[in-house]
Motif scaffolding. Structure first.
Motif, PDB file in Angstrom:
ATOM      1  N   UNK A   6       0.842  -1.187   0.000  1.00 41.37           N
ATOM      2  CA  UNK A   6       0.000   0.000   0.000  1.00 41.37           C
ATOM      3  C   UNK A   6       0.884   1.247   0.000  1.00 41.37           C
ATOM      4  N   UNK A   7       0.705   2.104  -1.010  1.00 40.25           N
ATOM      5  CA  UNK A   7       1.537   3.294  -1.142  1.00 40.25           C
ATOM      6  C   UNK A   7       1.408   4.216   0.062  1.00 40.25           C
ATOM      7  N   UNK A   8       0.205   4.445   0.536  1.00 41.21           N
ATOM      8  CA  UNK A   8       0.001   5.391   1.641  1.00 41.21           C
ATOM      9  C   UNK A   8       0.756   4.968   2.896  1.00 41.21           C
ATOM     10  N   UNK A   9       0.752   3.695   3.192  1.00 41.57           N
ATOM     11  CA  UNK A   9       1.487   3.200   4.366  1.00 41.57           C
ATOM     12  C   UNK A   9       2.995   3.342   4.160  1.00 41.57           C
ATOM     13  N   UNK A  10       3.468   3.050   2.951  1.00 47.42           N
ATOM     14  CA  UNK A  10       4.887   3.205   2.643  1.00 47.42           C
ATOM     15  C   UNK A  10       5.300   4.670   2.752  1.00 47.42           C
ATOM     16  N   UNK A  11       4.497   5.551   2.170  1.00 48.79           N
ATOM     17  CA  UNK A  11       4.778   6.986   2.196  1.00 48.79           C
ATOM     18  C   UNK A  11       4.869   7.494   3.634  1.00 48.79           C
ATOM     19  N   UNK A  12       3.896   7.114   4.448  1.00 48.26           N
ATOM     20  CA  UNK A  12       3.878   7.538   5.849  1.00 48.26           C
ATOM     21  C   UNK A  12       5.104   7.008   6.594  1.00 48.26           C
ATOM     22  N   UNK A  13       5.416   5.733   6.414  1.00 48.74           N
ATOM     23  CA  UNK A  13       6.575   5.142   7.096  1.00 48.74           C
ATOM     24  C   UNK A  13       7.872   5.805   6.632  1.00 48.74           C
ATOM     25  N   UNK A  14       7.971   6.129   5.350  1.00 49.75           N
ATOM     26  CA  UNK A  14       9.165   6.780   4.811  1.00 49.75           C
ATOM     27  C   UNK A  14       9.346   8.172   5.399  1.00 49.75           C
ATOM     28  N   UNK A  15       8.270   8.942   5.450  1.00 49.87           N
ATOM     29  CA  UNK A  15       8.359  10.288   6.028  1.00 49.87           C
ATOM     30  C   UNK A  15       8.746  10.222   7.494  1.00 49.87           C
ATOM     31  N   UNK A  16       8.138   9.302   8.222  1.00 46.09           N
ATOM     32  CA  UNK A  16       8.456   9.170   9.649  1.00 46.09           C
ATOM     33  C   UNK A  16       9.917   8.775   9.864  1.00 46.09           C
ATOM     34  N   UNK A  17      10.429   7.892   9.008  1.00 50.39           N
ATOM     35  CA  UNK A  17      11.831   7.497   9.119  1.00 50.39           C
ATOM     36  C   UNK A  17      12.728   8.706   8.875  1.00 50.39           C
ATOM     37  N   UNK A  18      12.395   9.488   7.850  1.00 47.96           N
ATOM     38  CA  UNK A  18      13.202  10.662   7.543  1.00 47.96           C
ATOM     39  C   UNK A  18      13.147  11.681   8.671  1.00 47.96           C
ATOM     40  N   UNK A  19      11.970  11.917   9.214  1.00 50.92           N
ATOM     41  CA  UNK A  19      11.825  12.899  10.287  1.00 50.92           C
ATOM     42  C   UNK A  19      12.591  12.460  11.535  1.00 50.92           C
ATOM     43  N   UNK A  20      12.571  11.184  11.805  1.00 51.04           N
ATOM     44  CA  UNK A  20      13.256  10.651  12.995  1.00 51.04           C
ATOM     45  C   UNK A  20      14.773  10.819  12.882  1.00 51.04           C
ATOM     46  N   UNK A  21      15.315  10.579  11.693  1.00 52.03           N
ATOM     47  CA  UNK A  21      16.772  10.655  11.520  1.00 52.03           C
ATOM     48  C   UNK A  21      17.108  11.180  10.121  1.00 52.03           C
ATOM     49  N   UNK A  22      16.916  12.484   9.871  1.00 52.05           N
ATOM     50  CA  UNK A  22      17.157  13.014   8.522  1.00 52.05           C
ATOM     51  C   UNK A  22      18.614  12.885   8.071  1.00 52.05           C
ATOM     52  N   UNK A  23      19.545  12.891   9.015  1.00 58.21           N
ATOM     53  CA  UNK A  23      20.951  12.806   8.638  1.00 58.21           C
ATOM     54  C   UNK A  23      21.372  11.385   8.251  1.00 58.21           C
ATOM     55  N   UNK A  79      17.170  19.485  12.158  1.00 59.22           N
ATOM     56  CA  UNK A  79      16.278  18.359  12.429  1.00 59.22           C
ATOM     57  C   UNK A  79      15.005  18.851  13.117  1.00 59.22           C
ATOM     58  N   UNK A  80      15.144  19.783  14.055  1.00 57.45           N
ATOM     59  CA  UNK A  80      13.992  20.298  14.791  1.00 57.45           C
ATOM     60  C   UNK A  80      13.035  21.063  13.874  1.00 57.45           C
ATOM     61  N   UNK A  81      13.567  21.825  12.942  1.00 60.68           N
ATOM     62  CA  UNK A  81      12.718  22.561  11.997  1.00 60.68           C
ATOM     63  C   UNK A  81      11.954  21.593  11.091  1.00 60.68           C
ATOM     64  N   UNK A  82      12.613  20.537  10.665  1.00 60.28           N
ATOM     65  CA  UNK A  82      11.957  19.532   9.827  1.00 60.28           C
ATOM     66  C   UNK A  82      10.851  18.834  10.611  1.00 60.28           C
ATOM     67  N   UNK A  83      11.130  18.521  11.881  1.00 58.96           N
ATOM     68  CA  UNK A  83      10.113  17.864  12.712  1.00 58.96           C
ATOM     69  C   UNK A  83       8.914  18.771  12.937  1.00 58.96           C
ATOM     70  N   UNK A  84       9.144  20.065  13.129  1.00 54.68           N
ATOM     71  CA  UNK A  84       8.049  21.016  13.309  1.00 54.68           C
ATOM     72  C   UNK A  84       7.216  21.099  12.036  1.00 54.68           C
TER      73      UNK A  84
END
Length: 96
Positions: A6-23, A79-84
């Motif tokens: 499911x694309x929506x679940x993948x998209x959400x998980x991908x964004x969350x992974x990036x937000x958690x550790x963008x570096x 990272x904080x600005x991205x999370x906000x």
């Protein structure tokens, strides 16, 4: 390694992974000519998310995710600005 159907679940998980550790988060995509599929992989070295498709509509969605990630990966935001920004994005989706 997790393959999402499911694309929506993948998209959400991908964004969350990036937000958690963008570096640490990175992504790649690979076209498999024999199967005529495109595989998008997002990883932070400890977890791997994959999405495979042969549908044109899904490829357009992949383009949007690629654009979103490239903008954030190349921006001077902390990272904080991205999370906000992500928190406000989620609030906007919840309102709709």
């Amino acid at each position: 390694m997790v393959y999402y159907k499911d694309w929506d679940r993948f998209y959400d998980a991908s964004l969350r992974m990036f937000i958690k550790a963008p570096e640490k988060t990175r992504y790649s995509f690979k076209y498999r000519g024999v199967r005529k599929t495109l595989v998008l992989t997002v990883t932070d070295s400890s977890k791997v998310l994959k999405f495979r498709t042969d549908q044109r509509a899904d490829i357009r969605k992949m383009e949007r995710l690629t654009e979103w990630m490239l903008l954030r990966m190349t921006s001077p935001q902390t990272k904080e600005e991205i999370q906000t920004e992500f928190a406000s994005l989620l609030e906007g989706e919840a309102a709709n």
